[in-house]
Design an enzyme around this catalytic site. Structure first.
Site, PDB file in Angstrom:
ATOM      1  N   HIS A 138       0.808  -1.162   0.071  1.00  0.00           N
ATOM      2  CA  HIS A 138       0.016   0.007   0.059  1.00  0.00           C
ATOM      3  C   HIS A 138       0.844   1.450   0.223  1.00  0.00           C
ATOM      4  O   HIS A 138       0.644   2.059  -0.763  1.00  0.00           O
ATOM      5  CB  HIS A 138      -1.065  -0.061   1.301  1.00  0.00           C
ATOM      6  CG  HIS A 138      -1.604   1.321   1.550  1.00  0.00           C
ATOM      7  ND1 HIS A 138      -2.972   1.568   1.432  1.00  0.00           N
ATOM      8  CD2 HIS A 138      -1.027   2.428   2.333  1.00  0.00           C
ATOM      9  CE1 HIS A 138      -3.205   2.745   1.592  1.00  0.00           C
ATOM     10  NE2 HIS A 138      -2.252   3.358   2.177  1.00  0.00           N
ATOM     11  N   GLU A 139       1.987   1.146   0.758  1.00  0.00           N
ATOM     12  CA  GLU A 139       2.610   2.538   0.737  1.00  0.00           C
ATOM     13  C   GLU A 139       3.601   2.775  -0.432  1.00  0.00           C
ATOM     14  O   GLU A 139       3.619   4.017  -0.668  1.00  0.00           O
ATOM     15  CB  GLU A 139       3.605   2.365   2.244  1.00  0.00           C
ATOM     16  CG  GLU A 139       2.783   2.288   3.698  1.00  0.00           C
ATOM     17  CD  GLU A 139       2.083   3.523   3.640  1.00  0.00           C
ATOM     18  OE1 GLU A 139       2.238   4.678   2.902  1.00  0.00           O
ATOM     19  OE2 GLU A 139       0.947   3.747   4.503  1.00  0.00           O
ATOM     20  N   HIS A 142       1.239   4.313  -2.886  1.00  0.00           N
ATOM     21  CA  HIS A 142       1.376   5.840  -2.710  1.00  0.00           C
ATOM     22  C   HIS A 142       2.684   6.498  -3.408  1.00  0.00           C
ATOM     23  O   HIS A 142       2.588   7.648  -4.043  1.00  0.00           O
ATOM     24  CB  HIS A 142       1.537   6.076  -1.228  1.00  0.00           C
ATOM     25  CG  HIS A 142       0.173   6.070  -0.714  1.00  0.00           C
ATOM     26  ND1 HIS A 142      -0.837   6.895  -1.103  1.00  0.00           N
ATOM     27  CD2 HIS A 142      -0.311   5.570   0.634  1.00  0.00           C
ATOM     28  CE1 HIS A 142      -1.895   6.616  -0.427  1.00  0.00           C
ATOM     29  NE2 HIS A 142      -1.648   5.794   0.674  1.00  0.00           N
ATOM     30  N   GLU A 207      -6.556   7.209  -0.670  1.00  0.00           N
ATOM     31  CA  GLU A 207      -6.191   5.756   0.017  1.00  0.00           C
ATOM     32  C   GLU A 207      -6.826   4.734  -0.541  1.00  0.00           C
ATOM     33  O   GLU A 207      -6.409   3.787  -0.584  1.00  0.00           O
ATOM     34  CB  GLU A 207      -6.854   6.184   1.566  1.00  0.00           C
ATOM     35  CG  GLU A 207      -5.833   7.226   2.359  1.00  0.00           C
ATOM     36  CD  GLU A 207      -4.656   6.547   2.690  1.00  0.00           C
ATOM     37  OE1 GLU A 207      -4.437   5.225   2.917  1.00  0.00           O
ATOM     38  OE2 GLU A 207      -3.672   7.413   2.742  1.00  0.00           O
TER      39      GLU A 207
END
Length: 289
Positions: A138-139, A142, A207
């Site tokens: 997930h990070e 980003h 997100e």
């Protein structure tokens, strides 16, 4: 199409945010009968955007008292981040560790070549390797989607709007040169509110995309869903203190690091955890047990 629409939505919301900032300048200009305030607001916006672009990594890392770690100090973190970076065919970011026991993680940096990923001590103790891999996926997304640039710039401009609105409320309404004090008061109250709503909408969109893209990168949506459930429980037991530096960096974190419900939760930059988990369950085609 879904990602394209989200990109257009983010661009449109950012345009509205700039319009609010210039609107504040217009209100001040109407009171002073000069166009100078509009140009000042524009310059402040540009300067703030540039500052957010170049310093987003330093600001977030400093706020969490994070420090860089070597592969010898954090072999599991390095192994996971390296594997996912290779899988995505992207540069490997710098890796940081924050001593806080509140479980959380964030990525920062203006582009993939200048990025950093930070985990807290708390999240390393809480999650197993599979869940940690889901969080890091997930990070990293980003970073690769350049969401850190977007969120940092939006947060900076929204902060300027809030500060200018407060100044207008204190000084602007009592200025005898102001031809329309009621409009000034209304704008001073509504502009920060609008900026918060726009920041929230942009952050939530990014997100959801990072959840989806990260799950695609790891190939394991339920690992991230399980991690999010544990993180939510962990934060509720050990939230971060609402220090302003932490508040300013909280939009970068994988989960809202503060305890709160009601109005505070409604205006959180993070989507409801239940909805995030439900979306990941739909991706996996089965519920999280």
């Amino acid at each position: 199409m879904h990602k394209h629409n989200n990109g257009l939505k983010t661009a449109a919301l950012f345009g509205v945010l700039w319009a609010v900032l210039l609107g504040l300048g217009a209100i001040i200009a109407a009171g002073t009968r000069s166009t100078t305030p509009i140009w000042i607001m524009a310059l402040i916006g540009v300067a703030t955007t540039a500052y957010g672009y170049w310093n987003s990594d330093k600001i977030a890392i400093r706020s969490m008292a994070a420090y860089p770690v070597t592969e010898a100090q954090a072999p599991q973190l390095y192994q996971i981040v390296r594997e996912l970076s290779v899988r995505a065919n992207k540069p490997m970011p710098r890796i940081y560790l924050s001593p806080t026991m509140t479980p959380n993680a964030f990525a920062t940096g203006r582009n993939p070549k200048n990025a950093a990923v930070c985990c807290t001590e708390g999240i390393l103790h809480l999650l197993d390797a599979r869940e940690l891999r889901g969080v890091l996926g997930h990070e990293l997304m980003h970073v690769y989607n350049r969401d850190i640039l977007t969120s940092s710039v939006v947060a900076a401009v929204a902060g300027v709007i809030t500060s200018v609105g407060q100044m207008l409320l204190i000084f602007g309404s009592g200025d005898r040169r102001n031809a329309n004090p009621l409009a000034t008061i209304a704008m001073a109250l509504l502009a920060p509110f609008a900026a918060s709503l726009i920041q929230m909408a942009i952050s939530r969109t990014r997100e959801f995309d990072a959840d989806e893209d990260g799950a695609e990168l790891t190939g394991d949506p339920l690992a991230l869903a399980s991690a999010l459930r544990k993180i939510e429980s962990g934060v509720s037991q050990l939230p971060l203190p609402p220090d302003q530096r932490l508040v300013n960096a909280s939009h970068l974190m994988i989960a809202n690091p503060f305890r709160g419900g009601g109005i505070r939760r409604m205006f959180s930059t993070h989507p409801p955890m239940k909805e995030r988990i439900s979306r990941l369950e739909r991706m996996a085609g089965r519920p999280l047990l």
